[in-house]
Design a protein around this motif. Sequence first.
Motif, PDB file in Angstrom:
ATOM      1  N   PHE A 171     -11.573  17.786  42.189  1.00 23.74           N
ATOM      2  CA  PHE A 171     -12.150  16.435  42.124  1.00 23.74           C
ATOM      3  C   PHE A 171     -13.619  16.536  42.535  1.00 23.74           C
ATOM      4  CE2 PHE A 171      -7.686  16.226  43.043  1.00 23.74           C
ATOM      5  CZ  PHE A 171      -7.213  15.246  42.179  1.00 23.74           C
ATOM      6  N   ARG A 188     -15.402  14.184  45.018  1.00 25.28           N
ATOM      7  CA  ARG A 188     -15.177  14.266  46.459  1.00 25.28           C
ATOM      8  C   ARG A 188     -15.834  15.503  47.078  1.00 25.28           C
ATOM      9  NH1 ARG A 188      -8.674  13.353  46.306  1.00 25.28           N
ATOM     10  NH2 ARG A 188      -8.685  11.220  45.532  1.00 25.28           N
ATOM     11  N   GLU A 218      -4.089   9.755  37.412  1.00 25.93           N
ATOM     12  CA  GLU A 218      -5.123   9.741  38.464  1.00 25.93           C
ATOM     13  C   GLU A 218      -6.474   9.998  37.838  1.00 25.93           C
ATOM     14  OE1 GLU A 218      -4.173  12.528  41.478  1.00 25.93           O
ATOM     15  OE2 GLU A 218      -2.126  11.790  41.678  1.00 25.93           O
TER      16      GLU A 218
END
Lengths: 622, 172
Positions: free
Chosen positions: B36, B39, B171
Amino acid sequence: MTATNTSTMGRLLRVDLSSSTFSELLLPSEIPAAYLGGKGIGAKLLWDLVPEGADPLGPDNVLMFLAGPLTATTAPAMRACVVTKSPLTHTFLDSYFGGYFGPEIKYAGYDGIVLSGRSPEPVYLLIDHRGPSLQPAGELCGSGALESAKQIKARHNDPDIKVASIGPAGENGVLYALICCETNRQAGRGGAGAVMGAKNLKAIALKGNQLVGLSDRKAFLRAVSTANREISESEDCRVLMGAGTASAVEFANATGLIPARNFMDGTSKLAAKLGDHGQKQKLWLSRAACFGCPIGCSQMGAVRTGKYKSFITDIVEYETAAMLGTNLEIGDPRAVAHLNKLCDELGIDTISAGACLSFAFEAAEKGIIPTDGLTLSFGNADAAAALIERIARQEGELGALLAMGVKRAAGRIGPDAEAIALHVKGLEMPAWGPRGTPGMGLAYMTADRGACHQRGFPAGHEATGSEWNGKPVEALALEGKAAMLMSMQDYLAGTDCLVKCDFGAMGVSADTYARMLNAATGLNVEASFFDRLGERVWNTTRLFNLREGMRTADEKLPRRFVKEPLPSGPHKGHRITEADMKYLLQDYYAVRGWDETGRPTPETLARTGVLTEPYVMLTDDY
Amino acid sequence: MPVLIAILKKTAKNLSHWETVDSMEKSRLKKRINTFFDRCTGCSLCRAACSLHMFGGFNPNKAMIRVESRWENLVHLPVVCRHCDNPLCLRVCPVSAITRDERTGAVVIDREKCIACGLCSRFCPLEMIHADPETGAAYKCDLCGGDPACVQMCPYGALEYATGDPAEKGES
């Protein structure tokens, strides 16, 4: 390849730039035993290697890049430091940097790099798996610090090379030039960049292939888990995770510590615009972290709109937001980010630059400084930008004057200018005005590199009334401040040997640092080890500074803090008087075990274990 | 024509295409490391943890995971081995040193068999094979035997060890 069974590499690289030769500096075991790494080793080597009275910008000065035993491991928030004799103060200088350059020193196989001499031609030092070499840097001359790093990476076709570089200011001998250590991180204070420039060394580029080992892997990983938990549970660390040091802007304003108009005042209406709320709105987009850090205090952003668009910017750190913002009466965070970026690329310290600019603005109001055609007035961001460029290039009378720092510039002009030059021992004031916090004043008077807020920060307790040794600290009290400060200085100097980051240290306990150190190196120390180590280091830097001519008469605050009462804020009307300073200083010398002239007594040197005798350095020539 | 069909089926089973389809179905059940970038802070703790696992000491330059920093550190993109359904590294290895670990689904290098020829490295589109600059020996992610140290170490939640792709689970 197998890793060693300790997290230290056991050798330093010695580079003689005059003869372009390399050797290995093997320290006798007494030195790491007494001084550990980072600041401690730096203090000892400076004492031993720099001849008394050496010109900081001459070939005899040494420039050291030093890691510590926990640098380059997963111990959270570790850094490295530059140690040299400062051209600004002519005394000990240690300047710390996070990011990715520090760990790479160890991956390249060394605990540190010790440079002396002066290269006949501009060069950069390259160390990769083939070993060290000096590369021609003529084409890089005049390039910005970040631009030079980019060019070196492109030249070697490897974005993972880690670079420390100087900008034009370092090449031109600006006395507060910095060393840029990869994007967003600098060894900022005290003029290490000018020392590097005087050595004709444009950059150091590292890509290491060595492993940093551990003495007891399981114990180390357990201790690291504890440290990470302490950080995640620390309120201070959590604030830094959310808003970095920008969170301090509004705090410093509310407590009357923020500089406004060359420290004339301690509050500013611009604080709200320059703090985390203002920056979040105008600048921030994402977060970045230094190597191995779970805090990630960098808020990365971009100036997307307005006059200064468009460029990428790191968080405008508290010191910069205050020194180039409130202190200059510039309230647009985009304008301050622009000035910040100029300083970074040209390679000058934003703190000293801010103090020099506010000095120039006030001096211009008084009509005592040449203006070289600029409208020098508070709030004029264009003039600030133009001045930064001229300083970095030593351009014109004004640029050359301010490139010397406020102490020397004021000395050239005369007593009227000296009255508004904000520095201690030649190092410009950082952004915490001390008039309502006398302990902080003492910290500036006694810090080993001149006016520095990072060698002890009593203001944190004084401004909030939080407890020290179980008692709430009274802001204006003088009694007990010296002992509190000494305790802070010793612990910070001790942990600066690891080399820790001040922000990680807000969470990680001394006990956990000791556990990580033991597991990484095989040492067996307790939490109190760092206090004793720090006291030894503090006495060592003191000896160096006294040897280099530091006068204890110079352990005083700038006139403004002594004569002019604070005009606003919770400590309105207060100042630190001559009598206050005398009390604080004599109390400090007494608790330190120094005589009335501030000299460590022979008993103190013996008790603290300072290694005063120079050690013969064993070197292996390449 | 049952005999012909049987022959065709047998032939088809020997074709790599069929093998690939077969392994694609299997791989959906296996866990992989998902990244990700929104992040990631670039802290490189993943890379330090990886080097400790692979070599017993810290050096992110020797890690099997890479973090690409863009725009002066505004964005960091972690890149990890996908343990591909169709692993080119495995297929080009001339000495069959690269195989799939049936238990974890990881594509792994047998250090005893590797001849450091560099072919696997040349044919990995994500440049996930680490060649030692001194010896040329090839190393790659082995998912730490099913409990990746990089994922454990990441303090920012930028890595997860999970079944399937995050997109397939809805997601972002």
